[in-house]
Motif scaffolding. Structure first.
Motif, PDB file in Angstrom:
ATOM      1  N   PHE A   1      -2.220  -1.113  -3.524  1.00 40.17           N
ATOM      2  CA  PHE A   1      -3.230  -0.320  -3.535  1.00 40.17           C
ATOM      3  C   PHE A   1      -2.857   1.263  -2.931  1.00 40.17           C
ATOM      4  O   PHE A   1      -1.995   1.220  -2.145  1.00 40.17           O
ATOM      5  CB  PHE A   1      -4.456  -0.653  -2.398  1.00 40.17           C
ATOM      6  CG  PHE A   1      -5.143  -1.785  -3.014  1.00 40.17           C
ATOM      7  CD1 PHE A   1      -6.349  -1.644  -3.513  1.00 40.17           C
ATOM      8  CD2 PHE A   1      -4.826  -3.245  -2.558  1.00 40.17           C
ATOM      9  CE1 PHE A   1      -6.967  -2.684  -4.080  1.00 40.17           C
ATOM     10  CE2 PHE A   1      -5.299  -4.174  -3.154  1.00 40.17           C
ATOM     11  CZ  PHE A   1      -6.548  -4.071  -4.028  1.00 40.17           C
TER      12      PHE A   1
ATOM     13  N   ILE B   1     -15.209   6.575   1.836  1.00 41.51           N
ATOM     14  CA  ILE B   1     -14.444   5.927   2.908  1.00 41.51           C
ATOM     15  C   ILE B   1     -12.932   5.641   2.190  1.00 41.51           C
ATOM     16  O   ILE B   1     -11.881   5.986   2.639  1.00 41.51           O
ATOM     17  CB  ILE B   1     -14.861   4.511   3.533  1.00 41.51           C
ATOM     18  CG1 ILE B   1     -15.949   5.035   4.316  1.00 41.51           C
ATOM     19  CG2 ILE B   1     -13.983   3.894   4.578  1.00 41.51           C
ATOM     20  CD1 ILE B   1     -16.966   3.895   4.874  1.00 41.51           C
ATOM     21  N   LEU B   2     -13.056   4.849   1.245  1.00 43.45           N
ATOM     22  CA  LEU B   2     -11.664   4.348   0.406  1.00 43.45           C
ATOM     23  C   LEU B   2     -10.802   5.745   0.002  1.00 43.45           C
ATOM     24  O   LEU B   2      -9.470   5.599   0.071  1.00 43.45           O
ATOM     25  CB  LEU B   2     -11.759   3.325  -0.576  1.00 43.45           C
ATOM     26  CG  LEU B   2     -12.390   2.043  -0.148  1.00 43.45           C
ATOM     27  CD1 LEU B   2     -13.005   1.203  -1.172  1.00 43.45           C
ATOM     28  CD2 LEU B   2     -11.221   1.131   0.659  1.00 43.45           C
TER      29      LEU B   2
ATOM     30  N   THR C   1       0.845  -1.239  -0.002  1.00 39.45           N
ATOM     31  CA  THR C   1      -0.065  -0.060  -0.117  1.00 39.45           C
ATOM     32  C   THR C   1       0.914   1.168  -0.014  1.00 39.45           C
ATOM     33  O   THR C   1       2.021   1.181   0.255  1.00 39.45           O
ATOM     34  CB  THR C   1      -0.789  -0.053   1.314  1.00 39.45           C
ATOM     35  OG1 THR C   1       0.059   0.242   2.326  1.00 39.45           O
ATOM     36  CG2 THR C   1      -1.737  -1.256   1.638  1.00 39.45           C
ATOM     37  N   ALA C   2       0.118   2.418  -0.457  1.00 34.81           N
ATOM     38  CA  ALA C   2       0.884   3.750  -0.399  1.00 34.81           C
ATOM     39  C   ALA C   2      -0.034   4.730  -0.076  1.00 34.81           C
ATOM     40  O   ALA C   2      -1.269   4.548  -0.544  1.00 34.81           O
ATOM     41  CB  ALA C   2       1.589   4.012  -1.277  1.00 34.81           C
ATOM     42  N   LEU C   3       0.313   5.955   0.671  1.00 40.46           N
ATOM     43  CA  LEU C   3      -0.719   7.061   0.549  1.00 40.46           C
ATOM     44  C   LEU C   3       0.063   7.975  -0.138  1.00 40.46           C
ATOM     45  O   LEU C   3       1.489   8.270   0.171  1.00 40.46           O
ATOM     46  CB  LEU C   3      -0.685   7.550   1.880  1.00 40.46           C
ATOM     47  CG  LEU C   3      -1.347   8.812   2.264  1.00 40.46           C
ATOM     48  CD1 LEU C   3      -3.011   8.875   1.638  1.00 40.46           C
ATOM     49  CD2 LEU C   3      -1.317   9.192   3.630  1.00 40.46           C
TER      50      LEU C   3
ATOM     51  N   PHE D   1     -13.575  -0.859 -12.762  1.00 40.17           N
ATOM     52  CA  PHE D   1     -12.685  -2.248 -12.529  1.00 40.17           C
ATOM     53  C   PHE D   1     -12.721  -2.872 -14.101  1.00 40.17           C
ATOM     54  O   PHE D   1     -13.371  -3.016 -14.640  1.00 40.17           O
ATOM     55  CB  PHE D   1     -13.924  -3.146 -11.720  1.00 40.17           C
ATOM     56  CG  PHE D   1     -13.320  -4.605 -11.551  1.00 40.17           C
ATOM     57  CD1 PHE D   1     -12.130  -4.757 -10.649  1.00 40.17           C
ATOM     58  CD2 PHE D   1     -13.754  -5.591 -12.545  1.00 40.17           C
ATOM     59  CE1 PHE D   1     -11.765  -5.928 -10.457  1.00 40.17           C
ATOM     60  CE2 PHE D   1     -13.307  -6.904 -12.519  1.00 40.17           C
ATOM     61  CZ  PHE D   1     -12.225  -7.131 -11.366  1.00 40.17           C
TER      62      PHE D   1
ATOM     63  N   LEU E   1     -16.804   4.379  -9.782  1.00 45.78           N
ATOM     64  CA  LEU E   1     -15.831   3.103  -9.621  1.00 45.78           C
ATOM     65  C   LEU E   1     -15.771   2.561 -10.920  1.00 45.78           C
ATOM     66  O   LEU E   1     -16.672   2.205 -11.751  1.00 45.78           O
ATOM     67  CB  LEU E   1     -16.821   2.421  -8.822  1.00 45.78           C
ATOM     68  CG  LEU E   1     -16.405   0.605  -8.577  1.00 45.78           C
ATOM     69  CD1 LEU E   1     -15.180   0.742  -7.678  1.00 45.78           C
ATOM     70  CD2 LEU E   1     -17.603  -0.070  -8.000  1.00 45.78           C
TER      71      LEU E   1
ATOM     72  N   PHE F   1      -8.461   6.471  -5.059  1.00 45.10           N
ATOM     73  CA  PHE F   1      -8.074   5.305  -4.509  1.00 45.10           C
ATOM     74  C   PHE F   1      -8.019   4.506  -5.701  1.00 45.10           C
ATOM     75  O   PHE F   1      -8.826   4.202  -6.665  1.00 45.10           O
ATOM     76  CB  PHE F   1      -9.086   4.770  -3.634  1.00 45.10           C
ATOM     77  CG  PHE F   1      -8.644   3.256  -2.908  1.00 45.10           C
ATOM     78  CD1 PHE F   1      -7.637   3.673  -1.839  1.00 45.10           C
ATOM     79  CD2 PHE F   1      -9.458   1.980  -3.376  1.00 45.10           C
ATOM     80  CE1 PHE F   1      -7.361   2.234  -1.264  1.00 45.10           C
ATOM     81  CE2 PHE F   1      -8.536   0.988  -2.717  1.00 45.10           C
ATOM     82  CZ  PHE F   1      -7.911   0.932  -1.671  1.00 45.10           C
TER      83      PHE F   1
ATOM     84  N   MET G   1     -18.976   3.881   0.524  1.00 47.64           N
ATOM     85  CA  MET G   1     -17.977   3.017   0.691  1.00 47.64           C
ATOM     86  C   MET G   1     -16.597   3.571  -0.210  1.00 47.64           C
ATOM     87  O   MET G   1     -15.350   3.719   0.118  1.00 47.64           O
ATOM     88  CB  MET G   1     -18.071   1.608  -0.166  1.00 47.64           C
ATOM     89  CG  MET G   1     -16.897   0.477  -0.447  1.00 47.64           C
ATOM     90  SD  MET G   1     -17.265  -0.710  -1.277  1.00 47.64           S
ATOM     91  CE  MET G   1     -17.126  -0.259  -3.047  1.00 47.64           C
TER      92      MET G   1
ATOM     93  N   GLY H   1     -11.761   9.306   0.722  1.00 48.47           N
ATOM     94  CA  GLY H   1     -11.516  10.588   1.445  1.00 48.47           C
ATOM     95  C   GLY H   1     -11.243  10.189   3.026  1.00 48.47           C
ATOM     96  O   GLY H   1     -10.526  10.974   3.307  1.00 48.47           O
ATOM     97  N   VAL H   2     -11.754   9.189   3.601  1.00 49.49           N
ATOM     98  CA  VAL H   2     -11.557   8.958   5.052  1.00 49.49           C
ATOM     99  C   VAL H   2     -10.280   8.144   5.234  1.00 49.49           C
ATOM    100  O   VAL H   2      -9.568   8.552   6.002  1.00 49.49           O
ATOM    101  CB  VAL H   2     -12.713   8.110   5.569  1.00 49.49           C
ATOM    102  CG1 VAL H   2     -12.256   8.101   7.015  1.00 49.49           C
ATOM    103  CG2 VAL H   2     -13.885   8.766   5.246  1.00 49.49           C
ATOM    104  N   LEU H   3      -9.855   7.519   4.337  1.00 51.58           N
ATOM    105  CA  LEU H   3      -8.482   6.890   4.442  1.00 51.58           C
ATOM    106  C   LEU H   3      -7.364   7.754   4.131  1.00 51.58           C
ATOM    107  O   LEU H   3      -6.368   7.591   4.621  1.00 51.58           O
ATOM    108  CB  LEU H   3      -8.535   5.637   3.092  1.00 51.58           C
ATOM    109  CG  LEU H   3      -7.609   4.372   3.537  1.00 51.58           C
ATOM    110  CD1 LEU H   3      -7.866   3.830   5.001  1.00 51.58           C
ATOM    111  CD2 LEU H   3      -7.750   3.471   2.360  1.00 51.58           C
TER     112      LEU H   3
ATOM    113  N   ALA I   1      -3.743   5.126  -2.098  1.00 52.14           N
ATOM    114  CA  ALA I   1      -4.879   6.369  -1.874  1.00 52.14           C
ATOM    115  C   ALA I   1      -4.064   7.614  -2.168  1.00 52.14           C
ATOM    116  O   ALA I   1      -3.022   7.662  -1.716  1.00 52.14           O
ATOM    117  CB  ALA I   1      -5.366   6.195  -0.613  1.00 52.14           C
TER     118      ALA I   1
END
Lengths: 354, 354
Positions: free
Chosen positions: A114, A249-250, A82-84, A167, A165, A272, A246, A252-254, A116
């Motif tokens: 993943f 969250i993935l 993962t990375a921010l 995929f 979204l 994300f 969802m 904005g909140v993360l 964000a």
């Protein structure tokens, strides 16, 4: 019917690169940003292509400083998978492309990656990023918080973003599977189109300021809102509502940037993205063979009475790529006017149509 | 109104563990399976709790050998962040719990963990698994291919599973966010209920064998199908259709077990679960504080004219947990009859109601 003119994708890329460079963007970043926009046009996602260049997240933002031409995306925290990333207010296409490249790299070494992204700007078409891992034999996922425009089930007013979204998954001899959806019943562009043409919209798309269903687009612009995918409570609107949260969250909140209702109306955006390496689970060749079978099975579904045939997600986009690569990208005269004024202001020549 | 009787969750757990052990399941596996079922009841997801025990994936399957009581889930391939697990035909709750435990372990060391499970059986409520990582300060994701029952947009006949998707995230002082949705307009249980009560269903739930919308549940059982989330093409049914295919890909194509249309009507099921460690992105405390803000903001949305209030996903389930932990789980007399016959056949006493 307005007369569209067609432009070669390569010419539009060269043009946009020169425009972005004019506003101080580095060559490499200008190439990444131009690619994300022109590829959206090639996929037939006209609303998120070069037509979008006069939105605040692009040329006007670069002019006003709302978008930082020199910003370099920075990895502020990372683990093996993962990375921010902090985009530092730069172009969305640049940050998101770098983020997905990093996700792919991580997926190659750990099986999944993943990333964000905070402090970015509008990233264009979600589909573009989800397709990047497909070239590497991976599954791709991308999402972002869109403009505040959707009402939660049983509520009134806008509390959710028009959050998309995307995929994507590779096939062998067919087109890649490509899902790119807003979690509202429809995306904002279709409302805008209906308003411009003074047409009503189907019941189940929007509500007025009291939260009551309406077919009049004026009600949307006067404090109304789009309904979440599912439409009414009876037909599952809490599902679209939940999918929108969802994504909040993935993205904005993360990242800590905030959720759609706290971000409000701004061009600042979190994203994300993710990549999953298929070879970590089974042979890519076996996987893509089964994808072909699945696509063929779905496409061969007997049509409903009165319907023509069943489509599989990605078919339309890859047909458009084939056709537009051959014949050029059709641009509406208004878009050509927009590009002409951008060209003149920057002293960069607009390419000739095909 | 039939008279429900209430049973203590701990009593139902003890009972189910003894039942599963009677059919040859190890103690540890029986505990895992019982927990997944009783917890679904505590969350108010009655259709996926102990009432479900007479489905082929549970007691009848264990009796007939369709479910292998002794099967031990095996990791057949893995990387730092991913694994492919073969359930070898054992109980779905056992395999999926082990899969999520492995995903959590991987997320703890690499930031994210994803496990795909093949050759499993019905896993009960998707929500149960998505909540497991929440206890560890992580985001949880779970999905599975459900029974073949959904028609693709513009088609007729069943080509897609009633595929559920669950996603959960921790909050600080509020309930966790918990989304658990089928990607069809409604899940199969609601149709079954309407049929039993000889009620028609709203237009937009199902089509008949010709692919035409209908309100008569008989049409569904006579070769009809459920519509994907979104209902009609005009209100975005290609979105629910695409989400169902995404789940087919992640569960069925990634494991090699097959997609919904190739699996057909069988109790064999693939799953896909994931965990993402929040601390890999930002402090868990900051994250959960913002989750509380978001939940409060959404819950405080002004209600639409005539509506009572706006709910946030997970509220209903955690209210049910609080109430049912206090007062016991209400079971329908028919379910009690079912459990009584299971108890008698296995020589295990059914607990007394509260």
């Amino acid at each position: 019917m307005a007369e569209f003119r067609r432009y070669r994708g390569s010419d539009l890329r060269t043009f946009l690169v020169a425009i972005f460079e004019h506003y101080g963007v580095s060559h490499a970043d200008a190439v990444a940003e131009a690619e994300s926009l022109v590829r959206a046009d090639e996929m037939g996602i006209d609303s998120h292509g070069v037509a979008h260049i006069m939105a605040n997240a692009y040329i006007p933002g670069l002019r006003s400083g709302e978008v930082d031409a020199k910003a370099q995306p920075e990895v502020v925290r990372q683990t093996a998978a993962t990375a921010l990333m902090d985009a530092h207010g730069g172009l969305g296409g640049v940050a998101t492309t770098r983020a997905m490249e990093l996700a792919i790299e991580k997926a190659r070494s750990t099986g999944a990656g993943f990333v964000a992204v905070s402090n970015s700007r509008h990233f264009g078409a979600a589909a573009y990023y989800a397709l990047l891992p497909v070239e590497h034999g991976m599954l791709g996922l991308s999402m972002t918080i869109g403009g505040l425009g959707v009402v939660p089930t049983y509520g009134r007013g806008r509390r959710l973003g028009i959050n998309p979204l995307a995929f994507a998954a590779p096939s062998k001899h067919r087109h890649p599977f490509l899902l790119d959806i807003a979690t509202s019943v429809v995306a904002g562009g279709k409302l805008e189109l209906a308003r411009m043409n003074r047409r009503s919209v189907p019941l189940g798309w929007i509500v007025d300021r009291a939260g009551k269903p309406t077919t009049n687009t004026d009600d949307y612009y006067a404090g109304g809102a789009l309904l979440p995918l599912g439409g009414t409570p009876e037909t599952g609107s809490y599902k679209g509502y939940g999918l929108a949260v969802m994504i909040d969250i993935l993205c904005g909140v993360l990242t800590g940037m905030g959720f759609a209702a706290s971000l409000g109306q701004t061009s600042a955006r979190p994203h994300f993205v993710g990549a999953i390496d298929i070879a970590a689970f089974r042979s890519l060749d076996d996987f893509t063979t089964m994808m072909d079978e699945m696509i063929d099975t779905l496409g061969a579904t007997e049509p409903a009475q009165g319907a023509e045939r069943v489509l599989v997600h990605g078919e339309r986009e890859f047909d458009a790529i084939a056709e537009r690569t051959r014949n050029g990208i059709p641009l509406h005269p208004e878009v050509v006017d927009r590009l002409t004024s951008v060209a003149e202001a920057a002293g960069v020549p607009l390419p000739a149509p095909v």
